[in-house]
Design a protein around this motif. Sequence first.
Motif, mmCIF file in Angstrom:
data_model
loop_
_atom_site.group_PDB
_atom_site.id
_atom_site.type_symbol
_atom_site.label_atom_id
_atom_site.label_comp_id
_atom_site.label_asym_id
_atom_site.label_seq_id
_atom_site.Cartn_x
_atom_site.Cartn_y
_atom_site.Cartn_z
ATOM 1 N N TRP A 43 37.259 54.640 37.854
ATOM 2 C CA TRP A 43 37.344 54.661 36.400
ATOM 3 C C TRP A 43 38.464 53.738 35.912
ATOM 4 O O TRP A 43 38.301 53.007 34.944
ATOM 5 C CB TRP A 43 37.588 56.090 35.921
ATOM 6 C CG TRP A 43 37.712 56.195 34.438
ATOM 7 C CD1 TRP A 43 36.710 56.183 33.523
ATOM 8 C CD2 TRP A 43 38.933 56.295 33.687
ATOM 9 N NE1 TRP A 43 37.232 56.277 32.255
ATOM 10 C CE2 TRP A 43 38.588 56.349 32.327
ATOM 11 C CE3 TRP A 43 40.274 56.345 34.048
ATOM 12 C CZ2 TRP A 43 39.536 56.446 31.322
ATOM 13 C CZ3 TRP A 43 41.216 56.446 33.041
ATOM 14 C CH2 TRP A 43 40.856 56.496 31.700
ATOM 15 N N ILE A 44 39.609 53.772 36.592
ATOM 16 C CA ILE A 44 40.734 52.897 36.226
ATOM 17 C C ILE A 44 40.336 51.436 36.409
ATOM 18 O O ILE A 44 40.613 50.593 35.543
ATOM 19 C CB ILE A 44 41.981 53.250 37.054
ATOM 20 C CG1 ILE A 44 42.519 54.617 36.631
ATOM 21 C CG2 ILE A 44 43.066 52.190 36.898
ATOM 22 C CD1 ILE A 44 43.627 55.152 37.507
ATOM 23 N N LEU A 45 39.678 51.118 37.521
ATOM 24 C CA LEU A 45 39.237 49.736 37.740
ATOM 25 C C LEU A 45 38.234 49.295 36.687
ATOM 26 O O LEU A 45 38.288 48.163 36.203
ATOM 27 C CB LEU A 45 38.634 49.593 39.142
ATOM 28 C CG LEU A 45 39.609 49.696 40.314
ATOM 29 C CD1 LEU A 45 38.847 49.604 41.632
ATOM 30 C CD2 LEU A 45 40.666 48.618 40.227
ATOM 31 N N ASP A 46 37.302 50.165 36.324
ATOM 32 C CA ASP A 46 36.334 49.832 35.284
ATOM 33 C C ASP A 46 37.010 49.629 33.933
ATOM 34 O O ASP A 46 36.638 48.752 33.163
ATOM 35 C CB ASP A 46 35.268 50.923 35.166
ATOM 36 C CG ASP A 46 34.352 50.980 36.368
ATOM 37 O OD1 ASP A 46 34.302 49.977 37.119
ATOM 38 O OD2 ASP A 46 33.699 52.027 36.565
ATOM 39 N N LEU A 47 38.017 50.456 33.662
ATOM 40 C CA LEU A 47 38.737 50.342 32.391
ATOM 41 C C LEU A 47 39.425 48.994 32.281
ATOM 42 O O LEU A 47 39.283 48.296 31.269
ATOM 43 C CB LEU A 47 39.765 51.473 32.268
ATOM 44 C CG LEU A 47 40.600 51.498 31.001
ATOM 45 C CD1 LEU A 47 39.717 51.861 29.822
ATOM 46 C CD2 LEU A 47 41.714 52.509 31.149
ATOM 47 N N PHE A 48 40.163 48.589 33.338
ATOM 48 C CA PHE A 48 40.853 47.312 33.291
ATOM 49 C C PHE A 48 39.880 46.147 33.364
ATOM 50 O O PHE A 48 40.108 45.099 32.771
ATOM 51 C CB PHE A 48 41.904 47.214 34.390
ATOM 52 C CG PHE A 48 43.143 47.996 34.088
ATOM 53 C CD1 PHE A 48 43.957 47.630 33.038
ATOM 54 C CD2 PHE A 48 43.476 49.104 34.830
ATOM 55 C CE1 PHE A 48 45.096 48.349 32.737
ATOM 56 C CE2 PHE A 48 44.610 49.830 34.548
ATOM 57 C CZ PHE A 48 45.421 49.453 33.499
ATOM 58 N N GLY A 49 38.793 46.319 34.080
ATOM 59 C CA GLY A 49 37.784 45.269 34.149
ATOM 60 C C GLY A 49 37.145 45.015 32.800
ATOM 61 O O GLY A 49 36.983 43.879 32.379
ATOM 62 N N SER A 50 36.806 46.085 32.077
ATOM 63 C CA SER A 50 36.202 45.904 30.761
ATOM 64 C C SER A 50 37.226 45.353 29.767
ATOM 65 O O SER A 50 36.874 44.575 28.885
ATOM 66 C CB SER A 50 35.608 47.219 30.260
ATOM 67 O OG SER A 50 36.621 48.193 30.120
ATOM 68 N N PHE A 51 38.498 45.736 29.907
ATOM 69 C CA PHE A 51 39.536 45.201 29.030
ATOM 70 C C PHE A 51 39.716 43.707 29.278
ATOM 71 O O PHE A 51 39.857 42.931 28.338
ATOM 72 C CB PHE A 51 40.856 45.949 29.254
ATOM 73 C CG PHE A 51 41.974 45.467 28.389
ATOM 74 C CD1 PHE A 51 41.939 45.673 27.023
ATOM 75 C CD2 PHE A 51 43.064 44.812 28.937
ATOM 76 C CE1 PHE A 51 42.969 45.227 26.216
ATOM 77 C CE2 PHE A 51 44.096 44.369 28.138
ATOM 78 C CZ PHE A 51 44.051 44.584 26.770
ATOM 79 N N GLU B 20 36.298 37.393 26.242
ATOM 80 C CA GLU B 20 35.340 37.107 25.176
ATOM 81 C C GLU B 20 36.020 36.905 23.836
ATOM 82 O O GLU B 20 35.597 36.078 23.038
ATOM 83 C CB GLU B 20 34.324 38.241 25.079
ATOM 84 C CG GLU B 20 33.418 38.346 26.285
ATOM 85 C CD GLU B 20 32.575 39.602 26.266
ATOM 86 O OE1 GLU B 20 32.740 40.415 25.330
ATOM 87 O OE2 GLU B 20 31.771 39.786 27.199
ATOM 88 N N THR B 21 37.089 37.642 23.574
ATOM 89 C CA THR B 21 37.735 37.589 22.267
ATOM 90 C C THR B 21 38.655 36.387 22.126
ATOM 91 O O THR B 21 38.559 35.630 21.160
ATOM 92 C CB THR B 21 38.544 38.884 22.019
ATOM 93 O OG1 THR B 21 37.690 39.997 22.202
ATOM 94 C CG2 THR B 21 39.121 38.893 20.630
#
Length: 92
Positions: free
Chosen positions: A10-18, A24-25
């Motif tokens: 979950w932590i890896l997914d959180l930082f990956g999506s961030f 993108e931004t």
Amino acid sequence: MAFFERIWQWILDLFGSFDQFLKETINYDQLVLDFYQNVVAPLPEWMKILGTLALVVVLVFGIFSIAKKLLKLAIFIAVVLLIIVLARTLLT
């Protein structure tokens, strides 16, 4: 053990999506390339050389300034520790 693996994922997914959100931004790579193409590349070579030298001078003086402050901090901490050690030995 599966519980901790799920938390880690979950932590890896959180930082990956961030990270993907920032890519993108902000699109930092494209901003840097555009700045170079539009501002730096058209300048004459002598201006690029002088700018590079000025940047190096600023960085070197900045590093020296930080080193001086760190040395003063180290001396201050050493004096404070010396006072504490002397006070404990003399007062006991």
